[in-house]
Scaffold this active site. Structure first.
Site, short mmCIF file in Angstrom:
data_model
loop_
_atom_site.label_atom_id
_atom_site.label_comp_id
_atom_site.label_asym_id
_atom_site.label_seq_id
_atom_site.Cartn_x
_atom_site.Cartn_y
_atom_site.Cartn_z
N LEU A 297 34.62 1.96 -21.18
CA LEU A 297 34.90 0.82 -22.05
C LEU A 297 36.33 0.91 -22.53
O LEU A 297 36.81 2.00 -22.84
CB LEU A 297 33.94 0.82 -23.24
CG LEU A 297 34.21 -0.08 -24.45
CD1 LEU A 297 32.90 -0.48 -25.13
CD2 LEU A 297 35.12 0.59 -25.50
N ASN A 298 37.04 -0.26 -22.59
CA ASN A 298 38.30 -0.28 -23.32
C ASN A 298 38.40 -1.52 -24.20
O ASN A 298 37.55 -1.72 -25.07
CB ASN A 298 39.53 -0.03 -22.42
CG ASN A 298 39.74 -1.00 -21.30
OD1 ASN A 298 38.96 -1.05 -20.34
ND2 ASN A 298 40.81 -1.76 -21.37
N ASP A 299 39.35 -2.41 -24.02
CA ASP A 299 39.69 -3.43 -25.01
C ASP A 299 38.50 -4.31 -25.45
O ASP A 299 37.73 -4.78 -24.61
CB ASP A 299 40.75 -4.38 -24.45
CG ASP A 299 42.00 -3.69 -24.00
OD1 ASP A 299 42.05 -2.45 -24.03
OD2 ASP A 299 42.94 -4.39 -23.61
N ARG B 160 49.93 -11.32 -20.04
CA ARG B 160 48.48 -11.19 -20.12
C ARG B 160 47.96 -11.28 -21.56
O ARG B 160 48.71 -11.33 -22.51
CB ARG B 160 48.03 -9.87 -19.51
CG ARG B 160 48.64 -8.61 -20.09
CD ARG B 160 48.07 -7.38 -19.39
NE ARG B 160 48.71 -6.13 -19.81
CZ ARG B 160 49.77 -5.60 -19.21
NH1 ARG B 160 50.33 -6.20 -18.19
NH2 ARG B 160 50.28 -4.46 -19.65
N ASP B 161 46.63 -11.31 -21.65
CA ASP B 161 45.87 -11.19 -22.90
C ASP B 161 45.98 -12.43 -23.79
O ASP B 161 46.46 -12.36 -24.92
CB ASP B 161 46.29 -9.94 -23.69
CG ASP B 161 46.35 -8.69 -22.85
OD1 ASP B 161 45.60 -8.61 -21.86
OD2 ASP B 161 47.15 -7.79 -23.17
N TYR C 257 40.55 -9.17 -16.92
CA TYR C 257 41.27 -8.46 -17.96
C TYR C 257 41.08 -9.13 -19.33
O TYR C 257 40.29 -10.04 -19.50
CB TYR C 257 42.76 -8.37 -17.59
CG TYR C 257 43.10 -7.19 -16.71
CD1 TYR C 257 42.14 -6.61 -15.87
CD2 TYR C 257 44.38 -6.65 -16.69
CE1 TYR C 257 42.45 -5.53 -15.07
CE2 TYR C 257 44.69 -5.56 -15.88
CZ TYR C 257 43.73 -5.01 -15.07
OH TYR C 257 44.04 -3.92 -14.27
N SER C 258 41.82 -8.67 -20.32
CA SER C 258 41.53 -9.01 -21.71
C SER C 258 41.80 -10.48 -22.04
O SER C 258 42.62 -11.14 -21.43
CB SER C 258 42.34 -8.12 -22.64
OG SER C 258 41.90 -6.80 -22.57
N GLU D 198 51.43 -5.93 -25.67
CA GLU D 198 50.10 -6.30 -25.18
C GLU D 198 49.23 -6.87 -26.30
O GLU D 198 49.53 -6.74 -27.48
CB GLU D 198 49.38 -5.06 -24.62
CG GLU D 198 49.95 -4.52 -23.34
CD GLU D 198 48.99 -3.55 -22.68
OE1 GLU D 198 48.59 -3.82 -21.54
OE2 GLU D 198 48.62 -2.54 -23.31
#
Length: 476
Positions: A45-47, A175-176, A106-107, A229
């Site tokens: 798990l991450n963001d 990104r994000d 991605y996030s 980020e």
């Protein structure tokens, strides 16, 4: 659902069931599983992504690599809750199954309007038909939208922007997306890295949540890291905050910090026009904290959740890798202003889960408590010392509040972690929230916060603070 999606669904279900069976058969494999903090069912798990309250239910999506506890292709796992304490796993929401996100979902963020949840994220693609550095060439950072009307079933993905839609002085690292609405217009911020290796935040605007155009960029007067980020923009009272996780800070005070930082700038002016950034304030001074995201609850609170981990850090590890999973989120925090300062505290829902064990003056000791809250109030002359599980120390020395481990061996309680600190003139109170394998410390009503994972063999606690009131509450 295409063939790739069908196969990914089956593979994820197999991996999750295998982990569940493993933990049912082995007490040691469950040893460091958290009680309050969100963790992956299996793997990595991450963001935090898509944090929101939708139709009265809290949603927390997360970067999920179920096939490898040390990372891999990313998808979005999904939890829901009625109180942000007890979470129910809802399975994988978004898979990397389209040409524009085939190397990772991605996030991104959630935006709620008209009974719908709009999920915006970055679709990651890494080209393989040539020699690429994946910074200036060879990578696609595509902005993608998915809509759900019930928070359970997710519609068709729509690609909104590609690299060619971003300013041409940028690398492939954009990104994000984080989206909000103000004065009838929709806005989006995204993190970026320029061709000169300078971090900044891009601002886009839209009239319909689908068609976006570049509006402005936010950057510091002098270069400050090479990548910003996970940007987030919101207000606390009259303060405008731009939160971002900065990569590439070196020298000076950053030598004593983490490899990457997560903090915020206060904004003077307007990010759509003329603005001035304050100094960069860290959200958290501990070892394990990155990529925070916030959302506003239906009762108007600003809630912050972060990945309780740190990318690209070889100094320390996590023994849970050996049992098939790694990492968790921080416990949800309320962001508030006190005496002109931005502070954080555990969400108020936690109060109903606490059971008072002890309320004493000056000294407290206990053993066997794995999930608890300890508070020390009315500290005088900065004199206090807390020892958790014999190896984790919280104290004040030489003008610094410190979180440090007595042993930095990767097989010890610290799993390689050493010391983090903040310079502070006076420490008046502490709140310590401890879970099975994590500790979050709120200093001076949350003006400073320290987060860390830890891996005790024994659960002991000692606190000494002459004249101070010390309380201990188990969390049931």
């Amino acid at each position: 659902m295409n063939a790739l999606t069908r196969d990914l669904v089956k593979l994820v279900e197999t991996a999750e069931q295998s982990q569940k069976t493993r933990e049912e058969l082995s007490v040691s494999d469950r040893k460091f599983r958290e009680k309050l903090h969100l963790m992956p069912p299996v793997g990595w798990l991450n963001d935090p992504n898509g944090l929101c309250q939708f139709q009265g239910i809290y949603h927390a999506f997360f970067q999920y690599s179920p096939f490898n506890a040390e990372g891999g292709v990313k998808m979005w796992g999904h939890y829901t809750s009625k109180d942000m304490i007890k979470w129910e796993y809802q399975g994988t929401a978004l898979y990397p199954d389209q040409p524009f996100d085939c190397h990772g979902v991605y996030s991104g963020s959630a935006f709620i309007e008209d009974g719908k949840m709009y999920l915006y994220y970055t679709g990651n693609v890494k080209l393989e038909d040539g020699e690429y550095d994946y910074i200036r060439t060879g990578r696609e950072g595509n902005t993608v939208l998915v809509i759900t009307e019930d928070g359970k079933t997710f519609g068709k993905k729509k690609e909104l922007m590609r690299n060619s839609d971003y300013p041409d002085d940028l690398t492939c690292h954009v990104r994000d997306p984080k989206v909000w609405k103000e004065n009838g217009t929709y806005y989006m911020v995204q993190g970026a890295r320029t061709n000169e290796d300078v971090g900044q935040v891009l601002v886009f605007e839209s009239e319909d949540k689908v068609n976006w155009k570049f509006r402005n960029r936010v950057e510091s007067e002098k270069p400050f890291g090479y990548m910003w980020e996970c940007p987030d923009y919101f207000k606390i009272g009259d303060k405008k905050l731009l939160s971002t996780s900065v990569q590439g800070l070196e020298g000076g005070i950053w030598e004593d910090r983490n490899v990457y930082q997560s903090g915020y700038f206060e904004i003077e002016g307007d990010i759509l026009g003329e603005y001035k950034l304050s100094e960069y304030h860290l959200w958290d001074y501990g070892f394990d904290y990155y990529a925070p995201q916030s959302f506003e609850t239906e009762d108007g609170r600003r809630i912050h959740i972060s990945w309780m981990g740190m990318p690209d850090c070889e100094e320390y590890s996590n023994p849970t890798i050996q049992t098939g999973w790694q990492h968790c989120f921080t416990f949800p925090r309320e962001i508030f202003e006190k005496d002109g300062k931005i502070c954080q505290r555990p969400i108020r829902e936690l109060e109903e889960k606490k059971h008072l064990v002890s309320d004493v003056k000056g000294m407290l000791a206990g053993e066997g408590y794995t999930v608890y809250e300890m508070t020390i109030s009315d500290i005088t002359k900065n004199r206090f010392k807390v020892i958790l599980s014999e190896k984790l120390i919280l104290d004040y020395a030489d003008g610094k509040f410190r979180m440090h481990f007595t042993d930095q061996d990767k097989t010890s309680v610290s799993s390689g972690r050493s010391m983090r600190y903040v310079e502070v003139e006076k420490v008046e109170n502490l709140k310590i929230l401890a879970d099975t394998s994590s500790v979050e410390v709120f200093v001076n009503d949350g003006e400073y916060v320290f987060s860390t994972r830890y891996y005790p063999e024994v659960y002991k606690l000692q606190a000494e603070a002459v004249g101070a009131e010390i309380t201990l509450s188990e969390i049931m």
